[in-house]
Design a protein around this motif. Structure first.
Motif, PDB file in Angstrom:
ATOM      1  N   UNK A 311      -5.800  -2.606  -9.337  1.00  0.00           N
ATOM      2  CA  UNK A 311      -6.741  -2.075 -10.570  1.00  0.00           C
ATOM      3  C   UNK A 311      -5.007  -1.566 -12.123  1.00  0.00           C
ATOM      4  N   UNK A 312      -5.881  -2.184 -13.194  1.00  0.00           N
ATOM      5  CA  UNK A 312      -4.792  -2.419 -14.033  1.00  0.00           C
ATOM      6  C   UNK A 312      -3.981  -1.256 -14.410  1.00  0.00           C
ATOM      7  N   UNK A 313      -4.869  -0.081 -14.001  1.00  0.00           N
ATOM      8  CA  UNK A 313      -4.025   1.095 -14.298  1.00  0.00           C
ATOM      9  C   UNK A 313      -3.313   1.699 -12.865  1.00  0.00           C
ATOM     10  N   UNK A 314      -3.302   0.691 -12.092  1.00  0.00           N
ATOM     11  CA  UNK A 314      -2.450   0.825 -10.814  1.00  0.00           C
ATOM     12  C   UNK A 314      -2.494   1.690  -9.985  1.00  0.00           C
ATOM     13  N   UNK A 315      -3.662   2.897 -10.656  1.00  0.00           N
ATOM     14  CA  UNK A 315      -4.444   3.673  -9.469  1.00  0.00           C
ATOM     15  C   UNK A 315      -5.372   3.251  -7.782  1.00  0.00           C
ATOM     16  N   UNK A 316      -4.716   1.768  -7.625  1.00  0.00           N
ATOM     17  CA  UNK A 316      -6.047   1.898  -6.934  1.00  0.00           C
ATOM     18  C   UNK A 316      -5.406   0.360  -6.196  1.00  0.00           C
ATOM     19  N   UNK A 317      -4.960   0.031  -4.340  1.00  0.00           N
ATOM     20  CA  UNK A 317      -4.507  -1.112  -4.739  1.00  0.00           C
ATOM     21  C   UNK A 317      -6.286  -2.018  -3.860  1.00  0.00           C
ATOM     22  N   UNK A 318      -6.407  -3.235  -4.309  1.00  0.00           N
ATOM     23  CA  UNK A 318      -7.422  -3.545  -3.356  1.00  0.00           C
ATOM     24  C   UNK A 318      -7.583  -4.630  -2.212  1.00  0.00           C
ATOM     25  N   UNK A 319      -6.283  -5.284  -2.639  1.00  0.00           N
ATOM     26  CA  UNK A 319      -6.237  -6.934  -1.266  1.00  0.00           C
ATOM     27  C   UNK A 319      -5.075  -6.716  -1.158  1.00  0.00           C
ATOM     28  N   UNK A 320      -4.094  -7.250  -0.330  1.00  0.00           N
ATOM     29  CA  UNK A 320      -3.071  -7.802  -0.582  1.00  0.00           C
ATOM     30  C   UNK A 320      -2.304  -8.646   0.834  1.00  0.00           C
ATOM     31  N   UNK A 321      -1.754  -9.477   0.402  1.00  0.00           N
ATOM     32  CA  UNK A 321      -1.227 -10.868   1.610  1.00  0.00           C
ATOM     33  C   UNK A 321       0.035 -10.355   1.711  1.00  0.00           C
ATOM     34  N   UNK A 322       0.771 -10.609   2.953  1.00  0.00           N
ATOM     35  CA  UNK A 322       2.074 -10.373   4.003  1.00  0.00           C
ATOM     36  C   UNK A 322       2.826 -11.396   2.717  1.00  0.00           C
ATOM     37  N   UNK A 323       4.362 -11.078   3.582  1.00  0.00           N
ATOM     38  CA  UNK A 323       5.578 -12.310   2.893  1.00  0.00           C
ATOM     39  C   UNK A 323       4.596 -13.091   3.134  1.00  0.00           C
ATOM     40  N   UNK A 324       4.681 -14.363   3.022  1.00  0.00           N
ATOM     41  CA  UNK A 324       4.615 -16.094   3.309  1.00  0.00           C
ATOM     42  C   UNK A 324       5.570 -16.971   3.045  1.00  0.00           C
ATOM     43  N   UNK A 325       6.216 -17.213   3.785  1.00  0.00           N
ATOM     44  CA  UNK A 325       7.100 -18.486   4.105  1.00  0.00           C
ATOM     45  C   UNK A 325       6.504 -19.731   4.159  1.00  0.00           C
ATOM     46  N   UNK A 326       7.679 -20.832   3.197  1.00  0.00           N
ATOM     47  CA  UNK A 326       6.540 -22.420   2.899  1.00  0.00           C
ATOM     48  C   UNK A 326       5.934 -22.568   4.483  1.00  0.00           C
ATOM     49  N   UNK A 327       4.844 -23.440   4.181  1.00  0.00           N
ATOM     50  CA  UNK A 327       4.502 -23.697   4.796  1.00  0.00           C
ATOM     51  C   UNK A 327       3.034 -22.727   5.548  1.00  0.00           C
ATOM     52  N   UNK A 328       2.743 -21.281   5.554  1.00  0.00           N
ATOM     53  CA  UNK A 328       2.583 -20.439   6.248  1.00  0.00           C
ATOM     54  C   UNK A 328       0.803 -19.908   5.091  1.00  0.00           C
ATOM     55  N   UNK A 329       0.205 -19.394   5.398  1.00  0.00           N
ATOM     56  CA  UNK A 329      -1.189 -19.237   4.304  1.00  0.00           C
ATOM     57  C   UNK A 329      -1.811 -18.425   4.878  1.00  0.00           C
ATOM     58  N   UNK A 330      -2.797 -17.658   4.043  1.00  0.00           N
ATOM     59  CA  UNK A 330      -3.853 -16.586   4.576  1.00  0.00           C
ATOM     60  C   UNK A 330      -5.097 -16.937   3.660  1.00  0.00           C
ATOM     61  N   UNK A 331      -6.511 -15.764   4.118  1.00  0.00           N
ATOM     62  CA  UNK A 331      -7.275 -15.411   2.863  1.00  0.00           C
ATOM     63  C   UNK A 331      -7.844 -14.183   2.709  1.00  0.00           C
TER      64      UNK A 331
END
Length: 363
Positions: A311-331
């Motif tokens: 959220x733009x006021x940083x009071x909520x987190x909606x979605x996050x990825x894991x740390x991705x190394x080169x060659x990795x991907x996620x959805x």
């Protein structure tokens, strides 16, 4: 970016824009307001593009030296093209603000910063002469070539001018025949007026061809990579700043380090009517709420990147990825909540140099 061969006889265009292009192999270095100050070349804007590329900006890298987000080399009438029956490309056109409509259209990514438009034609629009236009009735060979070219390839509106319409040409190319041997010639202005009066916007097309004449289908801008690695970047708390964005590779590149380090950038959703919002750390095109995106890491070395949407006021987190190394991907699925901030983190392990970028592409 280092320019290894800066020509000694460099000559920027006259006028306040001071455009200049330096070609080095496949590298095209574009400058805005280039000038010499105390023996050193300085400019207000620099952009890199590939000679073998399209020449236009992208959603992730929308800016260049021309107002439309393209290089000023694009569409120029060149000295080497004089004498041709048809120039083998579309031409670059500038219009007064009373001819331009706000809101650029594909393939343009930007518009003139000054604004104040009151006309009917957006930057990026394709103008052409109708098939019925009699190019052979024009007085001068340069005029006839320009007209034949505009009948076949047309011209794109790429910039705003003042009190005139321009068809851009290389300095000293000889295309402008208004003055010949220091004497005014009325024939060329009359030819140009006939051309300008007959130009019409292209409203629809049946298909597209690439520069080799082969059919292709353009990728809609929202289906391309939306995420830029340009920054600005700042060190993550407890770390220190390292590396830099490299325009040639489109990667965040790091030198070898003696410790593990981390940097961060933030991107806010914004009103897309503000085409310069990306200069204020905003998305050029906002990701679509509820849409599915592929996040992939490209690069090499012991380095990772991740992103999270809050959220733009940083009071909520909606979605996050894991740390991705080169060659990795996620959805991920983009949150439906309005007003978000996206944080992108790059983590570099101790050791040899490495590079990375994250891409966000609609699945």
């Amino acid at each position: 970016m280092l320019i290894p061969r800066f020509p000694a006889d460099t000559l920027p265009a006259t006028g306040s824009d001071g455009h200049c292009e330096i070609v080095d192999g496949d590298d095209l270095h574009s400058f805005f307001a280039l000038r010499k100050f105390s023996g050193q070349w300085v400019c207000d804007k620099y952009a890199y593009s590939s000679v073998s590329g399209s020449g236009w900006g992208t959603v992730s890298n929308p800016d260049n030296s021309r107002a439309a987000g393209c290089s000023t080399a694009g569409g120029l009438l060149l000295k080497s093209e004089r004498g041709m029956d048809v120039v083998p490309h579309a031409l670059a056109i500038g219009l007064d603000k009373n001819g331009i409509k706000a809101g650029p259209v594909w393939p343009a990514t930007l518009e003139d910063y000054a604004g104040g438009y009151s006309g009917p034609f957006p930057i990026g629009a394709l103008l052409m002469l109708p098939a019925s236009f009699n190019a052979e009735a024009l007085a001068l060979p340069e005029s006839r070539t320009i007209a034949r070219t505009l009948k076949l390839y047309g011209g794109r509106i790429v910039d705003a001018t003042q009190d005139t319409m321009n068809i851009y040409a290389e300095i000293g190319s000889g295309w402008n025949q208004s003055y010949v041997d220091g004497k005014w010639s009325a024939s060329f202005p009359a030819d140009m007026q006939a051309i300008k009066s007959a130009l019409r916007p292209v409203a629809s097309v049946a298909a597209w061809k690439d520069r080799d004449g082969k059919p292709f289908t353009p990728t809609p801008p929202r289906s391309t990579n939306l995420l830029s690695m340009r920054g600005p970047w700042k060190p993550y708390p407890g770390s220190k700043l390292f590396g830099r964005y490299d325009a040639r590779s489109d990667l965040y590149q790091s030198e070898a380090t003696t410790e593990a380090l981390a940097v961060q950038q933030s991107l806010w959703t914004s009103d897309e009517k503000d085409k310069f919002g990306w200069q204020k750390s905003c998305w050029n095109l906002n990701p679509e709420p509820g849409a599915t995106y592929i996040v992939r890491a490209i690069g090499g070395g012991a380095i990772t990147a991740k992103m999270q949407v809050k959220k733009s006021d940083y009071k909520a987190s909606y979605v996050a990825t894991d740390k991705l190394a080169p060659g990795e991907s996620t959805t991920i699925t983009w949150p439906i909540e309005p007003g978000t901030v996206t944080e992108v983190y790059v983590d570099k392990a101790k050791g040899a140099g490495a590079s990375i970028r994250l891409e966000l592409v609609k699945a």
